[in-house]
Design an enzyme around this catalytic site. Structure first.
Site, short mmCIF file in Angstrom:
data_model
loop_
_atom_site.label_atom_id
_atom_site.label_comp_id
_atom_site.label_asym_id
_atom_site.label_seq_id
_atom_site.Cartn_x
_atom_site.Cartn_y
_atom_site.Cartn_z
NE ARG A 1 -3.89 -2.25 1.96
CZ ARG A 1 -4.45 -2.97 2.93
NH1 ARG A 1 -3.87 -3.08 4.10
NH2 ARG A 1 -5.59 -3.59 2.71
CD GLU B 1 -7.49 -4.48 -10.34
OE1 GLU B 1 -6.88 -5.28 -11.06
OE2 GLU B 1 -7.05 -3.34 -10.09
CG ASP C 1 -6.68 0.37 -11.66
OD1 ASP C 1 -6.80 -0.73 -12.22
OD2 ASP C 1 -5.57 0.95 -11.52
CG HIS D 1 -1.74 -1.90 -5.08
ND1 HIS D 1 -0.65 -2.64 -4.71
CD2 HIS D 1 -2.35 -2.60 -6.06
CE1 HIS D 1 -0.58 -3.74 -5.46
NE2 HIS D 1 -1.61 -3.74 -6.29
NE ARG E 1 -11.38 -2.44 -12.64
CZ ARG E 1 -10.06 -2.34 -12.80
NH1 ARG E 1 -9.51 -1.15 -13.00
NH2 ARG E 1 -9.30 -3.40 -12.76
NE ARG F 1 -15.86 -6.91 -15.11
CZ ARG F 1 -14.83 -6.56 -14.33
NH1 ARG F 1 -14.71 -5.33 -13.88
NH2 ARG F 1 -13.90 -7.45 -14.01
#
Ligand SMILES: *[C@@H]1O[C@H](CO)[C@@H](O)[C@H](O)[C@H]1NC(C)=O
Ligand SMILES: *[C@@H]1O[C@H](CO)[C@@H](O)[C@H](O)[C@H]1NC(C)=O
Ligand SMILES: *[C@@H]1O[C@H](CO)[C@@H](O)[C@H](O)[C@H]1NC(C)=O
Ligand SMILES: *[C@@H]1O[C@H](CO)[C@@H](O)[C@H](O)[C@H]1NC(C)=O
Length: 512
Positions: free
Chosen positions: A173, A248, A212, A216, A210, A352
């Site tokens: 992260r 995600e 991304d 992280h 969404r 999806r």
């Protein structure tokens, strides 16, 4: 007081799990790298009429433009600013698309890249999609503006400054993902810039995001960003609607970070789903389709209410991200159609569908040398429009899986059976399985290497039904196989293992 706060937080987070689909629709299609003008037209001429719930669009913000390799698809995952001009079009085209899709009941979900900016080696200059100047080595992005103070610099403790060990959640992260400049989302200023960007899209009428590279980012930082988001635009959505958020997080198990850390914030991409379904349909690892009788949470997937599911995505269809070789893509079209059919028939998760473009795949020692290739483009780098052929398929390298009869009709199947429990499971202890959805639909697969010939209880009212896989109902005519369901709900099925598509599906609205 404490109780009130708890209720407020719980209410807010639950809301972000709702896709706000219109008219009982149930599925999202990812129109990867499509231009806004083409998406607007596709909403009107196809997605609205065919019952698609929404579109995931590629990142709409300003991104880097790269020459080596030439205009890779991943340049859009390297932001330069939050100006709304990208490879897919201008801000006006984006606005026009959002309102035209909303008018036909198709929601827009935006892929937002908020973990990082461009790569540390991105250089300096105006090689960006709106022509904004930036200097990556100085971490200077004046069009936001972000300076070096807005990045995780010394917070990351690895020598390279990059993530080196996925077993260390601090690295994952606080360090750079493949050298992408890592934003300091703990800073109020950075949070406000990100929230302003997302709010500009919410105000324009999008239904959600969404997110991304969620793994992280720290859950607490994301919570702070999401809590600043406006409610959805009441021209299109009921008052007090929160944006749908799907995050995600690649979690196949065995890493420091787990999907469950993000469940309270929104839905999460369930990467185990496509990896396992691919393994089952390929019959690898001694898997059999009959073992999916407890598909979903029974397979160790996340709780149903948290899951966003897919057979393949834009990363793992080309060997990026996660899932490995088992992932079924349009390159394996026969098995891909079966797996997508299975996903759309099964009640687990928000579904999806992937819609891809072709590239010159060139696999050497298991790695695709051309995994970087961007969308079909003109010589000057601009993305080609999506032409529609007379037979309703797409041209110029656009695959349009979502227009394939079998997939398009299964999207409708999911709408027709929405809310019905899974029922009438049957299997032959091998790769022939069938199940229904209450009295609204029934599907049967033959993935064995021999014929299927069986009479089963379908749960459907008696009558003649049109199979929506080999054909479809047109007026009162059926262009495919016909299935007779008796007054007792039983029907006889024959599926050769050599059929073009060895599965059959019927639903209440395919009754003749
Ligand atoms: C870009 O940043 C580098 C590193 O800080 C610096 O040496 C260079 O002068 C900068 N370029 C401009 C035009 O400011
Ligand atoms: C909501 O959308 C409508 C229609 O596009 C637009 O006129 C209005 O300004 C939007 N609301 C906000 C708060 O931006
Ligand atoms: C790029 O080329 C295409 C096809 O010749 C043309 O239609 C388009 O306007 C060009 N775009 C730019 C930005 O020059
Ligand atoms: C299912 O597969 C078994 C072998 O596992 C086979 O004996 C049987 O005939 C098959 N059932 C049907 C209905 O085809």
């Amino acid at each position: 007081m404490k109780l009130v706060i708890l209720v407020a937080v719980f209410g807010l987070s639950l809301a972000q799990h709702n896709p706000h689909f219109k008219y009982g629709r149930t599925s999202i299609v990812h129109l990867f790298e499509w231009r806004w003008a083409d998406i607007a037209a596709e909403c009107e001429r196809f997605l609205g009429p065919k019952g698609f719930g929404g579109v995931q669009i590629s990142p709409p913000n300003e991104h880097i433009v790269l020459n080596d390799p030439w205009r890779p698809w991943w340049q859009r995952y390297q932001p330069i600013s939050y100006k709304l001009c990208s490879r897919s079009g201008s801000e006006n085209e984006l606005r026009d698309m959002i309102s035209r899709c909303n008018k036909v009941g198709v929601n827009i979900y935006v892929d937002v890249v908020i973990n990082h900016m461009c790569g540390a080696g991105g250089g300096e200059g105006t090689h960006s999609s709106c022509g904004s100047w930036f200097n990556a080595s100085k971490k200077d992005f004046p069009s936001v503006p972000y300076s070096h103070l807005d990045f995780n610099n010394y917070k990351c403790r690895t020598a390279s400054g990059n993530i080196e060990n996925y077993g260390d959640k601090y690295q994952v992260r606080d360090c750079r993902l493949v050298s992408l400049l890592d934003l300091a989302l703990e800073k109020d200023y950075v949070r406000s810039k990100v929230a302003d960007y997302m709010n500009s899209l919410i105000d324009m009428g999008v239904a959600g995001f969404r997110v991304d590279a969620t793994k992280h980012m720290w859950p607490g930082d994301l919570e702070a960003v999401y809590s600043r988001l406006h409610n959805l635009n009441t021209s299109w959505f009921p008052g007090d609607s929160r944006s749908f958020i799907f995050q995600e997080v690649i979690d196949l198990g065995g890493e420091a970070i787990s999907s469950s850390e993000y469940f309270h914030l929104g839905r999460v991409t369930e990467f185990k789903y496509g990896a396992k379904l691919g393994t089952v349909f390929r019959k690898w690892d001694n898997e059999k389709l009959c073992y999916t009788n407890n598909w979903g949470e029974g397979w160790g997937f996340m709780p149903n209410g948290n899951a966003l599911v897919f057979v393949d995505n834009h990363d793992n269809q080309r060997g990026h991200g996660a899932g490995g070789a088992s992932i079924l893509t349009f390159w394996d079209s026969r098995l891909h159609k079966m797996a997508v059919g299975y996903m759309l028939a099964h009640p687990y998760g928000v579904t999806r569908v992937m819609s891809s473009y072709r590239w010159n795949r060139n696999i050497v020692n298991g790695k695709d040398q051309n995994d970087w290739m961007g969308p079909p483009s003109h010589g000057n780098g601009s993305t080609k429009p999506v032409p529609i052929n007379p037979d309703q398929t797409c041209g110029d390298g656009w695959v349009c899986e979502h227009r394939w009869r079998q997939i398009k009709n299964m999207v409708i199947f999911r709408n027709v059976v929405n809310g019905q429990p899974q029922s009438n499971w049957w299997d032959n202890q091998s790769n022939q399985v069938a199940f229904g959805r209450g009295n609204r639909g029934f599907i049967i697969f033959n993935n064995d290497d021999w014929d299927l010939d069986v009479t089963l209880s379908t749960g459907m009212p008696g009558g003649t039904y049109c199979d929506i896989i080999s054909g479809q109902k047109e007026g009162n005519r059926c262009t495919g196989k016909q299935i007779q369901v008796g007054g007792d709900g039983r029907a006889h099925f024959r599926i050769s293992n050599r059929d073009e598509d060895p599965f059959v599906a019927i639903h209440a609205e395919s009754k003749l």
